[in-house]
Write a protein that holds these residues in place. Sequence first.
Motif, PDB file in Angstrom:
ATOM      1  N   VAL A 150       0.746  20.442   7.884  1.00 57.37           N
ATOM      2  CA  VAL A 150       1.097  20.835   6.408  1.00 57.37           C
ATOM      3  C   VAL A 150       0.798  19.444   5.372  1.00 57.37           C
ATOM      4  CG1 VAL A 150       2.852  20.911   4.931  1.00 57.37           C
ATOM      5  CG2 VAL A 150       3.021  22.220   7.094  1.00 57.37           C
ATOM      6  N   ALA A 151       0.107  19.876   4.416  1.00 59.60           N
ATOM      7  CA  ALA A 151      -0.276  18.806   3.464  1.00 59.60           C
ATOM      8  C   ALA A 151       0.385  18.891   2.257  1.00 59.60           C
ATOM      9  CB  ALA A 151      -1.913  18.718   3.230  1.00 59.60           C
ATOM     10  N   VAL A 152       0.956  17.953   1.457  1.00 53.45           N
ATOM     11  CA  VAL A 152       1.595  18.054   0.105  1.00 53.45           C
ATOM     12  C   VAL A 152       0.597  16.974  -0.818  1.00 53.45           C
ATOM     13  CG1 VAL A 152       3.454  17.207  -1.195  1.00 53.45           C
ATOM     14  CG2 VAL A 152       3.932  18.171   1.260  1.00 53.45           C
ATOM     15  N   ASP A 153       0.127  17.752  -1.867  1.00 51.65           N
ATOM     16  CA  ASP A 153      -0.838  17.157  -2.863  1.00 51.65           C
ATOM     17  C   ASP A 153      -1.953  16.443  -1.957  1.00 51.65           C
ATOM     18  OD1 ASP A 153       1.030  17.526  -4.761  1.00 51.65           O
ATOM     19  OD2 ASP A 153       2.118  15.725  -4.686  1.00 51.65           O
ATOM     20  N   GLY A 154      -2.509  17.256  -1.199  1.00 49.41           N
ATOM     21  CA  GLY A 154      -3.600  16.761  -0.483  1.00 49.41           C
ATOM     22  C   GLY A 154      -3.684  15.712   0.451  1.00 49.41           C
ATOM     23  N   VAL A 155      -2.033  15.340   0.956  1.00 46.61           N
ATOM     24  CA  VAL A 155      -2.036  14.354   1.916  1.00 46.61           C
ATOM     25  C   VAL A 155      -1.041  15.299   3.169  1.00 46.61           C
ATOM     26  CG1 VAL A 155      -0.796  12.267   2.484  1.00 46.61           C
ATOM     27  CG2 VAL A 155      -1.680  12.393   0.217  1.00 46.61           C
ATOM     28  N   LEU A 156      -1.602  14.729   4.138  1.00 46.67           N
ATOM     29  CA  LEU A 156      -0.968  15.487   5.481  1.00 46.67           C
ATOM     30  C   LEU A 156       0.610  14.743   5.610  1.00 46.67           C
ATOM     31  CD1 LEU A 156      -3.755  15.514   7.949  1.00 46.67           C
ATOM     32  CD2 LEU A 156      -2.483  17.417   6.930  1.00 46.67           C
ATOM     33  N   ARG A 157       1.306  15.658   5.660  1.00 48.28           N
ATOM     34  CA  ARG A 157       2.812  15.217   6.001  1.00 48.28           C
ATOM     35  C   ARG A 157       2.942  14.566   7.419  1.00 48.28           C
ATOM     36  NH1 ARG A 157       7.073  17.482   3.236  1.00 48.28           N
ATOM     37  NH2 ARG A 157       8.315  15.754   4.475  1.00 48.28           N
ATOM     38  N   VAL A 199       0.945  -1.168   0.054  1.00 44.73           N
ATOM     39  CA  VAL A 199       0.015  -0.077   0.106  1.00 44.73           C
ATOM     40  C   VAL A 199       0.876   1.271  -0.063  1.00 44.73           C
ATOM     41  CG1 VAL A 199      -1.780   1.368   1.403  1.00 44.73           C
ATOM     42  CG2 VAL A 199      -1.881  -1.223   1.227  1.00 44.73           C
ATOM     43  N   LEU A 200       0.598   2.082  -0.970  1.00 47.63           N
ATOM     44  CA  LEU A 200       1.324   3.262  -0.996  1.00 47.63           C
ATOM     45  C   LEU A 200       0.727   4.403  -0.086  1.00 47.63           C
ATOM     46  CD1 LEU A 200       2.735   5.135  -4.255  1.00 47.63           C
ATOM     47  CD2 LEU A 200       1.873   6.348  -2.106  1.00 47.63           C
ATOM     48  N   VAL A 201       1.376   4.591   1.073  1.00 52.05           N
ATOM     49  CA  VAL A 201       0.845   5.336   2.213  1.00 52.05           C
ATOM     50  C   VAL A 201       1.069   6.867   1.930  1.00 52.05           C
ATOM     51  CG1 VAL A 201       1.153   5.655   4.916  1.00 52.05           C
ATOM     52  CG2 VAL A 201       1.597   3.427   3.786  1.00 52.05           C
ATOM     53  N   VAL A 250       6.450   6.163   0.939  1.00 52.24           N
ATOM     54  CA  VAL A 250       6.458   5.252   1.788  1.00 52.24           C
ATOM     55  C   VAL A 250       5.334   4.183   1.395  1.00 52.24           C
ATOM     56  CG1 VAL A 250       6.046   4.745   4.191  1.00 52.24           C
ATOM     57  CG2 VAL A 250       7.416   6.753   3.731  1.00 52.24           C
ATOM     58  N   VAL A 251       5.732   2.917   1.399  1.00 54.02           N
ATOM     59  CA  VAL A 251       4.828   1.869   1.229  1.00 54.02           C
ATOM     60  C   VAL A 251       5.065   0.853   2.191  1.00 54.02           C
ATOM     61  CG1 VAL A 251       4.651  -0.056  -0.380  1.00 54.02           C
ATOM     62  CG2 VAL A 251       5.349   1.891  -1.382  1.00 54.02           C
ATOM     63  N   GLU A 252       3.766   0.547   2.532  1.00 48.61           N
ATOM     64  CA  GLU A 252       3.504  -0.370   3.782  1.00 48.61           C
ATOM     65  C   GLU A 252       3.488  -1.763   3.284  1.00 48.61           C
ATOM     66  OE1 GLU A 252       3.238  -0.663   7.879  1.00 48.61           O
ATOM     67  OE2 GLU A 252       3.005   1.145   6.900  1.00 48.61           O
ATOM     68  N   THR A 253       4.275  -2.682   3.891  1.00 48.78           N
ATOM     69  CA  THR A 253       4.339  -4.193   3.601  1.00 48.78           C
ATOM     70  C   THR A 253       4.047  -4.881   4.736  1.00 48.78           C
ATOM     71  OG1 THR A 253       6.722  -4.571   4.282  1.00 48.78           O
ATOM     72  CG2 THR A 253       6.026  -3.455   1.932  1.00 48.78           C
ATOM     73  N   GLY A 258      -2.633   5.756  -0.702  1.00 47.10           N
ATOM     74  CA  GLY A 258      -3.744   4.618  -0.345  1.00 47.10           C
ATOM     75  C   GLY A 258      -4.057   3.695  -1.112  1.00 47.10           C
ATOM     76  N   SER A 259      -3.550   3.656  -2.144  1.00 45.09           N
ATOM     77  CA  SER A 259      -3.685   2.551  -3.221  1.00 45.09           C
ATOM     78  C   SER A 259      -2.978   1.447  -2.782  1.00 45.09           C
ATOM     79  CB  SER A 259      -3.367   3.218  -4.863  1.00 45.09           C
ATOM     80  OG  SER A 259      -4.108   3.875  -5.021  1.00 45.09           O
ATOM     81  N   LYS A 260      -3.363   0.101  -3.006  1.00 40.31           N
ATOM     82  CA  LYS A 260      -2.639  -1.160  -3.086  1.00 40.31           C
ATOM     83  C   LYS A 260      -2.231  -1.594  -4.472  1.00 40.31           C
ATOM     84  CE  LYS A 260      -2.668  -5.738  -0.914  1.00 40.31           C
ATOM     85  NZ  LYS A 260      -3.603  -6.732  -0.089  1.00 40.31           N
ATOM     86  N   VAL A 261      -1.161  -2.041  -4.652  1.00 38.61           N
ATOM     87  CA  VAL A 261      -0.455  -1.957  -5.974  1.00 38.61           C
ATOM     88  C   VAL A 261       0.224  -3.116  -5.908  1.00 38.61           C
ATOM     89  CG1 VAL A 261      -1.045   0.216  -7.011  1.00 38.61           C
ATOM     90  CG2 VAL A 261       1.158  -0.394  -5.757  1.00 38.61           C
ATOM     91  N   PRO A 262       0.284  -4.344  -6.933  1.00 38.31           N
ATOM     92  CA  PRO A 262       1.225  -5.346  -7.126  1.00 38.31           C
ATOM     93  C   PRO A 262       2.754  -5.040  -7.193  1.00 38.31           C
ATOM     94  CG  PRO A 262      -0.384  -5.496  -8.559  1.00 38.31           C
ATOM     95  CD  PRO A 262      -0.526  -4.135  -8.036  1.00 38.31           C
ATOM     96  N   VAL A 263       3.692  -5.841  -6.742  1.00 38.14           N
ATOM     97  CA  VAL A 263       4.945  -5.596  -6.802  1.00 38.14           C
ATOM     98  C   VAL A 263       5.457  -5.390  -8.303  1.00 38.14           C
ATOM     99  CG1 VAL A 263       7.372  -6.696  -6.812  1.00 38.14           C
ATOM    100  CG2 VAL A 263       5.677  -6.988  -4.987  1.00 38.14           C
ATOM    101  N   GLY A 264       6.143  -4.491  -8.619  1.00 35.35           N
ATOM    102  CA  GLY A 264       6.693  -4.295 -10.109  1.00 35.35           C
ATOM    103  C   GLY A 264       6.010  -2.943 -10.703  1.00 35.35           C
TER     104      GLY A 264
END
Length: 388
Positions: free
Chosen positions: A110-117, A5-7, A25-28, A51-57
């Motif tokens: 502070v938020a960057v691209d709509g995501v809180l730091r 998941v790309l956090v 940061v990616v959560e594994t 927030g998206s979950k994506v496959p390896v690669g």
Amino acid sequence: MEAGVLVEWFKGPGDHVAHGDIIAVVETDKGAIEVEVFEEGEIEELLVDAGSKVPVGTALARIDGEGEPAKAPEAAPARAPPPSPAVAEAPTEPRPQPRPAVPPPAGSPVAVDGVLRASPAARRLASERGIDLATIAGSGPGGAIQFSDVEAATPVKPAKPAPAEGIDLAAMRRAIAAAMARSKREIPHYYLSHSFDLSAALAWLENYNAERMPPERLLPGALLVKAVAVALADFPEFNGHYGEDGFRPSEAIHVGNAISIRGGGLAAPAIRHTNRLVLPELMERLRDLVARTRRGQFRSSEIGDPTVTVSSLGERGVESLWPVIYPPQVAIIGFGSVQQRPWAEHEALAVRPVITASLAGDHRANDGHRGALLLRRIEELLSQPEAL
């Protein structure tokens, strides 16, 4: 792992990045992995939303750089099937560009691209305590929310018990079980062990540390890891990966270090180019790696790069261990505790500090004859520690 998941994004379109920058940061299953960049240029487009979950690669971003891109670090062959075209393809419609950043009011998060730091640890703690990050003023660089900021905030609801700072230990155990089951199923292991006198190394270490302050002192583990890395330069058949096309040796030596994670679990991130590091730098890297890994935090290159692994259970008091190779690697070297034992020396008997080194090798890539020579070479290097 098969997916993550790309956090959080730390960079956005238009930002300049250089080799080694942490951009996301990616959560594994084993915790948060900081994603590094290995090219220099300007981020043209983010291909995956936070927030998206994506496959390896899966490609995460597109970087527009000048000239040839920098060579990415060697990584283990992918162990997961390639992502489906529906996931891997870039979106056909152009993504909206973020609005120009407006400086927030004093004390505001502070938020960057709509995501809180916020750091991954801060996010986990806020989730456990039911705290809205938007209500917290960050004290970190640029107003980023840190773990201590969340800790000082009043929880909205009682904290949920979560071992190892929110790491899913059940998922981690499943990941470890899958890797070890594959190892024992596919890899024809053979095992060797060799005990030797560690007096010279420990005496040199005592003299070295006597002249330095505690933060600058070396631990025996640094000598062991460096000796393994230097020895592997003469035994390339133990350093690399075994894939569909057979064994692929690695010119670079990235020693993975088996580290226990708080609350349970295990990870073996690498120290890159271990054989090239002087001992003080290796010790500094080792301390940092152990501290971050036990919190469940490591970087993408540290997880993808190990070409061999060292496992030491000396601090647990065991005399020796028989480790399991972590695929697609072809060897793992173990060290037990230093034991005071009777030792024959020059036709006399003395008590000496003795350590037992063990080797698990992949018979498809190497053999016991060379494995024995490798263990003897490690002994030889540790008997001349000043040369390390």
